[in-house]
Design a protein around this motif. Structure first.
Motif, PDB file in Angstrom:
ATOM      1  N   GLU A  66     -45.221  -9.051   9.382  1.00 50.60           N
ATOM      2  CA  GLU A  66     -46.491  -8.785   8.706  1.00 50.60           C
ATOM      3  C   GLU A  66     -46.581  -9.613   7.429  1.00 50.60           C
ATOM      4  OE1 GLU A  66     -48.973  -5.098   6.685  1.00 50.60           O
ATOM      5  OE2 GLU A  66     -47.492  -4.686   8.243  1.00 50.60           O
ATOM      6  N   VAL A  67     -47.678 -10.348   7.257  1.00 48.08           N
ATOM      7  CA  VAL A  67     -47.924 -11.127   6.041  1.00 48.08           C
ATOM      8  C   VAL A  67     -48.589 -10.212   5.017  1.00 48.08           C
ATOM      9  CG1 VAL A  67     -49.038 -13.153   5.062  1.00 48.08           C
ATOM     10  CG2 VAL A  67     -48.187 -13.224   7.413  1.00 48.08           C
ATOM     11  N   GLN A  68     -47.949 -10.030   3.860  1.00 48.05           N
ATOM     12  CA  GLN A  68     -48.467  -9.134   2.834  1.00 48.05           C
ATOM     13  C   GLN A  68     -49.591  -9.802   2.037  1.00 48.05           C
ATOM     14  OE1 GLN A  68     -47.168  -5.846   2.591  1.00 48.05           O
ATOM     15  NE2 GLN A  68     -46.341  -6.603   4.545  1.00 48.05           N
ATOM     16  N   ASN A  69     -50.465  -8.980   1.452  1.00 53.32           N
ATOM     17  CA  ASN A  69     -51.604  -9.506   0.684  1.00 53.32           C
ATOM     18  C   ASN A  69     -51.256  -9.800  -0.768  1.00 53.32           C
ATOM     19  OD1 ASN A  69     -53.523  -9.523   2.776  1.00 53.32           O
ATOM     20  ND2 ASN A  69     -53.864  -7.315   2.545  1.00 53.32           N
ATOM     21  N   VAL A  70     -50.148  -9.252  -1.268  1.00 52.83           N
ATOM     22  CA  VAL A  70     -49.748  -9.511  -2.662  1.00 52.83           C
ATOM     23  C   VAL A  70     -49.092 -10.879  -2.775  1.00 52.83           C
ATOM     24  CG1 VAL A  70     -49.460  -7.073  -3.194  1.00 52.83           C
ATOM     25  CG2 VAL A  70     -47.525  -8.369  -2.266  1.00 52.83           C
ATOM     26  N   ARG A  71     -49.137 -11.458  -3.990  1.00 54.00           N
ATOM     27  CA  ARG A  71     -48.496 -12.746  -4.252  1.00 54.00           C
ATOM     28  C   ARG A  71     -47.405 -12.542  -5.279  1.00 54.00           C
ATOM     29  NH1 ARG A  71     -53.340 -13.793  -2.257  1.00 54.00           N
ATOM     30  NH2 ARG A  71     -53.601 -15.645  -0.929  1.00 54.00           N
ATOM     31  N   LEU A  72     -46.177 -12.849  -4.897  1.00 56.42           N
ATOM     32  CA  LEU A  72     -44.995 -12.569  -5.704  1.00 56.42           C
ATOM     33  C   LEU A  72     -44.057 -13.759  -5.667  1.00 56.42           C
ATOM     34  CD1 LEU A  72     -44.315  -9.046  -4.118  1.00 56.42           C
ATOM     35  CD2 LEU A  72     -45.439  -9.456  -6.314  1.00 56.42           C
ATOM     36  N   HIS A 122     -40.000  -6.323  -2.407  1.00 56.28           N
ATOM     37  CA  HIS A 122     -41.214  -5.730  -1.836  1.00 56.28           C
ATOM     38  C   HIS A 122     -41.022  -5.408  -0.352  1.00 56.28           C
ATOM     39  CE1 HIS A 122     -45.493  -4.966  -1.218  1.00 56.28           C
ATOM     40  NE2 HIS A 122     -45.453  -5.787  -0.181  1.00 56.28           N
ATOM     41  N   CYS A 123     -40.447  -6.321   0.396  1.00 55.15           N
ATOM     42  CA  CYS A 123     -40.214  -6.069   1.829  1.00 55.15           C
ATOM     43  C   CYS A 123     -39.224  -4.924   2.021  1.00 55.15           C
ATOM     44  CB  CYS A 123     -39.711  -7.332   2.511  1.00 55.15           C
ATOM     45  SG  CYS A 123     -40.944  -8.657   2.660  1.00 55.15           S
ATOM     46  N   THR A 124     -38.213  -4.847   1.143  1.00 56.22           N
ATOM     47  CA  THR A 124     -37.240  -3.760   1.230  1.00 56.22           C
ATOM     48  C   THR A 124     -37.915  -2.417   0.987  1.00 56.22           C
ATOM     49  OG1 THR A 124     -35.443  -5.214   0.512  1.00 56.22           O
ATOM     50  CG2 THR A 124     -35.085  -2.842   0.299  1.00 56.22           C
ATOM     51  N   SER A 125     -38.876  -2.371   0.045  1.00 54.96           N
ATOM     52  CA  SER A 125     -39.587  -1.122  -0.246  1.00 54.96           C
ATOM     53  C   SER A 125     -40.428  -0.659   0.938  1.00 54.96           C
ATOM     54  CB  SER A 125     -40.489  -1.303  -1.475  1.00 54.96           C
ATOM     55  OG  SER A 125     -41.617  -2.122  -1.181  1.00 54.96           O
ATOM     56  N   LEU A 126     -40.748  -1.565   1.843  1.00 52.82           N
ATOM     57  CA  LEU A 126     -41.516  -1.235   3.049  1.00 52.82           C
ATOM     58  C   LEU A 126     -40.611  -0.954   4.241  1.00 52.82           C
ATOM     59  CD1 LEU A 126     -44.347  -3.926   2.747  1.00 52.82           C
ATOM     60  CD2 LEU A 126     -44.446  -1.514   2.077  1.00 52.82           C
ATOM     61  N   GLN A 127     -39.315  -0.695   3.971  1.00 52.04           N
ATOM     62  CA  GLN A 127     -38.320  -0.426   5.015  1.00 52.04           C
ATOM     63  C   GLN A 127     -38.100  -1.636   5.914  1.00 52.04           C
ATOM     64  OE1 GLN A 127     -36.626   2.737   5.005  1.00 52.04           O
ATOM     65  NE2 GLN A 127     -37.661   2.572   3.040  1.00 52.04           N
ATOM     66  N   ARG A 153     -31.134 -11.200   3.368  1.00 48.99           N
ATOM     67  CA  ARG A 153     -31.887 -10.019   3.783  1.00 48.99           C
ATOM     68  C   ARG A 153     -31.175  -8.776   3.301  1.00 48.99           C
ATOM     69  NH1 ARG A 153     -30.310  -9.560  10.192  1.00 48.99           N
ATOM     70  NH2 ARG A 153     -28.089  -9.785   9.874  1.00 48.99           N
ATOM     71  N   GLN A 154     -31.864  -7.669   3.295  1.00 46.08           N
ATOM     72  CA  GLN A 154     -31.289  -6.408   2.871  1.00 46.08           C
ATOM     73  C   GLN A 154     -31.712  -5.304   3.826  1.00 46.08           C
ATOM     74  OE1 GLN A 154     -32.782  -6.186  -1.201  1.00 46.08           O
ATOM     75  NE2 GLN A 154     -30.695  -6.403  -1.928  1.00 46.08           N
ATOM     76  N   ARG A 172     -47.294 -15.216  -0.812  1.00 44.92           N
ATOM     77  CA  ARG A 172     -47.339 -13.977  -0.034  1.00 44.92           C
ATOM     78  C   ARG A 172     -46.043 -13.816   0.767  1.00 44.92           C
ATOM     79  NH1 ARG A 172     -52.876 -14.456   3.257  1.00 44.92           N
ATOM     80  NH2 ARG A 172     -52.238 -12.382   3.989  1.00 44.92           N
ATOM     81  N   PRO A 173     -45.411 -12.643   0.730  1.00 49.20           N
ATOM     82  CA  PRO A 173     -44.188 -12.444   1.525  1.00 49.20           C
ATOM     83  C   PRO A 173     -44.517 -12.243   3.005  1.00 49.20           C
ATOM     84  CG  PRO A 173     -44.387 -10.837  -0.277  1.00 49.20           C
ATOM     85  CD  PRO A 173     -45.722 -11.483  -0.118  1.00 49.20           C
ATOM     86  N   VAL A 174     -43.673 -12.783   3.871  1.00 51.15           N
ATOM     87  CA  VAL A 174     -43.709 -12.437   5.296  1.00 51.15           C
ATOM     88  C   VAL A 174     -42.582 -11.437   5.524  1.00 51.15           C
ATOM     89  CG1 VAL A 174     -43.581 -13.239   7.668  1.00 51.15           C
ATOM     90  CG2 VAL A 174     -44.582 -14.710   5.919  1.00 51.15           C
ATOM     91  N   CYS A 175     -42.959 -10.165   5.694  1.00 52.98           N
ATOM     92  CA  CYS A 175     -41.961  -9.112   5.875  1.00 52.98           C
ATOM     93  C   CYS A 175     -41.694  -8.872   7.361  1.00 52.98           C
ATOM     94  CB  CYS A 175     -42.435  -7.810   5.232  1.00 52.98           C
ATOM     95  SG  CYS A 175     -42.626  -7.880   3.449  1.00 52.98           S
ATOM     96  N   TYR A 176     -40.499  -8.445   7.631  1.00 53.22           N
ATOM     97  CA  TYR A 176     -40.126  -8.066   8.997  1.00 53.22           C
ATOM     98  C   TYR A 176     -39.608  -6.641   8.955  1.00 53.22           C
ATOM     99  CZ  TYR A 176     -37.780  -7.982  13.530  1.00 53.22           C
ATOM    100  OH  TYR A 176     -37.385  -7.658  14.800  1.00 53.22           O
TER     101      TYR A 176
END
Length: 574
Positions: free
Chosen positions: A435-441, A449-454, A498-499, A552-556
């Motif tokens: 998922e591509v997040q809408n925030v810019r970091l 941020h991706c870790t906070s989303l599990q 990764r974490q 924008r982060p690409v989270c997995y």
């Protein structure tokens, strides 16, 4: 008469890519010998793949609901003797299961003669309605042919009731279903037509003349022998839930089971001209259709000239052979835990990665592997003590068969495929998601941020992951997004960072696969982190970037996996 005992005491589990779902229909074939005075029962085992699962069982205008199963928990639903199909006619004794989340269903029935005097046991995987169809090819099995093939002499004369196979056809849909039976009688094709009402079933006498069943709507088709009489007045069953023709294949690894000294193959195909070959030599069928392999002491690779179903028949087992195109990533194994038995799993795995086969959360060790001649595969036997377990591979597809040996019976067949795509996290029940997040970091903030989303920043460690991202992410923006790739300050080597959701670092995978844009990567002065293009036209190529830049982060989000199995609730239909 040992050959009769072994043939009679078999069951066959169907195979497909996955055997879980949220809707099932089945029935209990007759499990009866006139010399069996004791009845032990009929049970469906329903295994939940997700927490908070609820399911409902429908039988003869009665329903039972079982709620709040945890992932890996199995509920037992028992049925009275009247649930069995005794007559050649229409019946309303079908059993339906509906669930709010994916489950696996397995059927068990047992009739005892008495303590230490033997028992008649049959068990099979119940296929979800999504795996059912309208076009079935019927195995040309005949009891006399089975006995004569392995003994060299005709079988005993039995009553008509016990001397032939039966076919149970169950209407899987809530509508009237038109059925056509195709028979080959003296070289001439004959058709018989009848209609089955919603969720009703019909049982008919079956012999080698029936070769096809077609229906206007989905049906379940079960080939069964009610009770084969064997030495010392013992009795056991043969049951096979047939899969529709879309689940056929052309290439097969025929498994060798330890202790089996003689076997035959039975091929079923829509095309009468289809042939089966081994080591480039065409196999010639006997008058009863059985084919012989060149060796009886090793697993072997065979291929056909067209799509077929392949059944392995031996004095001890009748097994549906898993086509190579139906190999899966993880399998659930359920044994008949109410009886003492030797429990084994036979695994077919790629030779180069066979040491990565896992049983639950532990890599399998001390397994003797044998390479299969002319293939990339090896076969190995795993001894088991658990009545329930699962076997999986993190990076390649495998085939898994189970073997259960008691004092009076031998059982075997394919294990239950749960997921067809390998994953390093385990036996997957919910796939991972990009998922591509809408925030810019910046890169470090993106990791947190991706870790906070599990989840974690996307690690595209092979071509499959890159393709999976391309399939999930539908963007055409002319910008870049962070992935979990960065350079080491010490060595300048690239690695995946990764974490786990608990923020505990996972081992950093080596970078064996790259997808750099032309001219990339730039030297370390141009950036220690990596991003990818969000423009599909650029094929999501990677670039170096400075880690402090805002992107924008690409989270997995990692997949949900099975972690444990246990027996739980029981519900009685009495």
């Amino acid at each position: 008469m040992f050959f009769i005992l072994l043939i009679a005491s078999t069951f066959t589990q169907g195979h497909t890519i996955v055997s879980h779902g949220d809707s099932f229909i089945t029935a209990f074939p007759e499990n009866l010998g006139y010399f069996y005075p004791f009845d032990s029962g009929r049970t469906l085992r329903v295994t939940a793949l997700h927490d908070g699962t609820s399911f409902t069982v429908y039988f003869n205008n009665t329903k039972r609901k079982i709620q709040d199963l945890s992932s890996g928990e199995t509920a037992k639903v028992t049925f009275p003797k009247t649930a069995e199909i005794h007559e050649l006619d229409y019946s309303t004794n079908s059993i339906r299961i509906t669930s709010d989340k994916n489950v696996v269903v397995q059927s068990f029935s047992q009739t005892d003669k008495g303590t230490n005097l033997g028992r008649s046991v049959q068990t099979r995987v119940v296929q979800p309605i999504t795996n059912l169809g309208t076009d079935y090819l019927i195995r040309p099995l005949n009891q006399s042919d089975l006995i004569q093939t392995f003994s060299g002499s005709p079988g005993p004369i039995l009553s008509k009731r016990y001397s032939s196979f039966k076919l149970i056809i169950i209407n899987a849909e809530n509508t009237e279903n038109n059925i056509t039976i195709f028979k080959n009688i003296s070289g001439s094709v004959k058709q018989e037509n009848f209609t089955i009402s919603s969720y009703q079933l019909f049982e008919l006498q079956a012999n080698a003349s029936i070769f096809k069943v077609k229906s206007s709507h989905k049906v379940a088709v079960i080939l069964t022998h009610p009770c084969l009489e064997i030495e010392a007045c013992k009795c056991n069953m043969i049951v096979n839930q047939i899969l529709p023709t879309q689940f056929q294949g052309q290439n097969f690894v025929v498994p060798f089971m330890q202790g089996i000294t003689e076997s035959r193959l039975l091929m079923t195909s829509n095309d009468m001209s289809t042939s089966l070959s081994h080591n480039n030599v065409q196999l010639q069928p006997s008058p009863s259709g059985f084919l012989s392999l060149s060796s009886q002491t090793e697993s072997q690779y065979v291929n056909s000239s067209g799509n077929v179903s392949l059944t392995l028949i031996s004095p001890g087992l009748i097994i549906e052979v898993i086509p190579e195109n139906m190999f899966a990533a993880c399998y659930l194994l359920q044994f008949y835990s109410d009886i003492s038995a030797t429990k084994k799993a036979l695994v077919i795995a790629e030779t180069g990665s066979r040491k990565d086969v896992h049983k639950q959360n532990i890599r399998v060790t001390n397994t003797k592997w044998t390479e299969i001649n002319g293939t990339k595969y090896s076969s190995g036997i795993i001894s088991l003590t658990e009545s329930q377990t699962f076997i999986w591979h993190p990076s390649s597809k495998i085939a898994v068969y189970i073997l259960e040996d008691t004092d009076t019976a031998v059982y075997g067949g394919p294990a239950i495929p749960i997921n067809d795509q390998p994953d390093e996290f385990g036996c997957v029940v919910i796939p991972g998601q990009f998922e591509v997040q809408n925030v810019r970091l910046n890169w470090t903030e993106s990791l947190a941020h991706c870790t906070s989303l599990q989840g974690h920043l996307a690690c595209l460690k092979n071509e499959d992951f890159q393709s999976e991202l391309a399939n999930m992410v539908n963007t055409t923006e002319d910008e870049e997004a962070w992935i979990g790739l960065r350079r080491s300050l010490m060595t300048t080597e690239w690695y995946w960072q990764r974490q786990k959701p608990s923020t505990t670092p996972l081992p950093s995978p080596s970078v064996a696969y790259v997808h750099w844009a032309d001219g990339q990567p730039l030297d370390k002065s141009k950036g220690l982190c990596a991003s990818l293009s969000l423009d599909r036209e650029d094929a999501f190529k990677w670039k170096t970037a400075k880690c402090c830049e805002k992107k924008r982060p690409v989270c997995y989000k990692p997949p949900v996996v099975l972690t444990a199995l246990n027996l739980g609730k029981t519900e009685n239909f009495y």
